[in-house]
Design an enzyme around this catalytic site. Structure first.
Site, PDB file in Angstrom:
ATOM      1  N   GLU A   1     -10.163 -12.133 -26.016  1.00 28.44           N
ATOM      2  CA  GLU A   1     -11.276 -11.717 -26.850  1.00 28.44           C
ATOM      3  C   GLU A   1     -11.665 -10.266 -26.531  1.00 28.44           C
ATOM      4  O   GLU A   1     -11.342  -9.761 -25.441  1.00 28.44           O
ATOM      5  CB  GLU A   1     -12.485 -12.633 -26.581  1.00 28.44           C
ATOM      6  CG  GLU A   1     -12.259 -14.099 -26.948  1.00 28.44           C
ATOM      7  CD  GLU A   1     -12.472 -14.384 -28.439  1.00 28.44           C
ATOM      8  OE1 GLU A   1     -12.097 -13.553 -29.287  1.00 28.44           O
ATOM      9  OE2 GLU A   1     -12.999 -15.468 -28.740  1.00 28.44           O
TER      10      GLU A   1
ATOM     11  N   HIS B   1      -8.785 -10.472 -31.737  1.00 29.34           N
ATOM     12  CA  HIS B   1      -8.194 -11.174 -30.586  1.00 29.34           C
ATOM     13  C   HIS B   1      -6.738 -11.552 -30.862  1.00 29.34           C
ATOM     14  O   HIS B   1      -6.355 -11.791 -31.998  1.00 29.34           O
ATOM     15  CB  HIS B   1      -9.034 -12.383 -30.138  1.00 29.34           C
ATOM     16  CG  HIS B   1      -8.966 -13.606 -31.002  1.00 29.34           C
ATOM     17  ND1 HIS B   1     -10.049 -14.423 -31.231  1.00 29.34           N
ATOM     18  CD2 HIS B   1      -7.941 -14.194 -31.694  1.00 29.34           C
ATOM     19  CE1 HIS B   1      -9.698 -15.430 -32.000  1.00 29.34           C
ATOM     20  NE2 HIS B   1      -8.419 -15.318 -32.293  1.00 29.34           N
TER      21      HIS B   1
ATOM     22  N   ASP C   1      -1.862 -20.303 -25.926  1.00 36.57           N
ATOM     23  CA  ASP C   1      -3.190 -20.700 -25.464  1.00 36.57           C
ATOM     24  C   ASP C   1      -3.467 -22.181 -25.726  1.00 36.57           C
ATOM     25  O   ASP C   1      -2.703 -22.854 -26.430  1.00 36.57           O
ATOM     26  CB  ASP C   1      -4.264 -19.819 -26.120  1.00 36.57           C
ATOM     27  CG  ASP C   1      -4.020 -19.569 -27.609  1.00 36.57           C
ATOM     28  OD1 ASP C   1      -3.230 -20.315 -28.218  1.00 36.57           O
ATOM     29  OD2 ASP C   1      -4.622 -18.648 -28.159  1.00 36.57           O
TER      30      ASP C   1
END
Ligand code: F6R
Length: 243
Positions: free
Chosen positions: A141, A136, A67
């Site tokens: 999430e 998460h 990410d």
């Protein structure tokens, strides 16, 4: 899915580093799925140390990160790309052309398209995960449904609060990110989730409490992975009631 308990986070990090190094040693052009955050710093220190000692060679190793914050260029000290260079890439013999990092300051749709194309064309040999207090993984999430592919995500207040420790104040924490989706995580040949300390006990307790896969507990998706191991320290195991 199984778990392994080590006395300390240092011992747990060493064990996880060994798992990554086994994959690197046993795979011609290994693809490592990597995470950022406080949990993985010691593990990366082990990899750097072993590379310097000639015990592992990363010259043919490919990496892809889970990410990146939207809005932070790679040069920003809190971007995940910066974290990776600081903690690992610049300190071991990785080759820049083998490293896939999303640019959160680029065109978001183009970045997501490139991320998805990369993940479709390649299979991750071993995916490293940390976990948020809310369960998460990557920045997937808690939500009513899972998202399979790479996507943008609005960070929850809990995550913004948790990550504000890396910034001057909570206002500076980006509100959104690009993350790998859950399909790409569970498609990995092996998944290694690391979690330390009593503060992370609740999502891990819930993970092992039942046989359900629940998007409100995103980490539960790793129950679908071919080979998943959760590595914790004793403080977490005691607080989570794991034997
Ligand atoms: C970071 C990531 C996140 C972190 C998680 C735990 O790339 O994907 O899921 O692993 O937020 O962060 P730390 O280790 O800082 O508690």
């Amino acid at each position: 899915m199984k778990y392994i308990v080590y006395e300390t986070p240092e011992q747990a990090s060493r064990a996880a580093a060994n798992l990554l190094e086994e994959v690197v040693a046993g795979t011609p052009k290994p693809l490592l799925g990597l995470a950022t955050g406080g949990t993985v710093v010691e593990l990366y220190r082990c990899l750097v140390q072993d590379c310097a000692a000639g015990k592992v060679n990363f010259s043919a190793t490919r990496t892809v990160n889970l990410d990146e914050y939207i809005g932070l260029p790679h040069s920003h000290p809190q971007s995940f790309a910066y974290f990776m260079h600081q903690n690992l890439f610049s300190k071991a013999n990785f080759q820049p052309e083998n490293l896939f990092l999303v640019d959160g300051s680029g065109s978001i749709q183009e970045e997501i398209n490139a991320f998805n194309a990369h993940l479709q064309a390649n299979t991750i040999d071993i995916q490293l995960l940390g976990i948020g207090n809310n369960g998460h993984i990557g920045f997937n999430e808690p939500a009513p449904t899972f998202t399979c592919a790479a996507h943008t995500v609005a960070l929850t207040d809990e995550t913004i609060q948790a990550n504000s420790r890396f910034f001057n104040n909570p206002q500076e924490v980006p509100r959104s990110a690009i993350t790998m989706g859950v399909r790409d995580i569970v498609k990995a040949r092996k998944v290694v989730l690391l979690a330390f300390g009593a503060g992370k006990a609740e999502p891990i307790r819930r993970l092992f409490a039942d046989d359900e896969v629940d998007p409100m507990l995103p980490c539960s998706i790793i129950k679908l992975a071919a080979d998943a191991v959760v590595i914790v320290d004793k403080a977490l195991a005691d607080a989570a009631g794991l034997a």
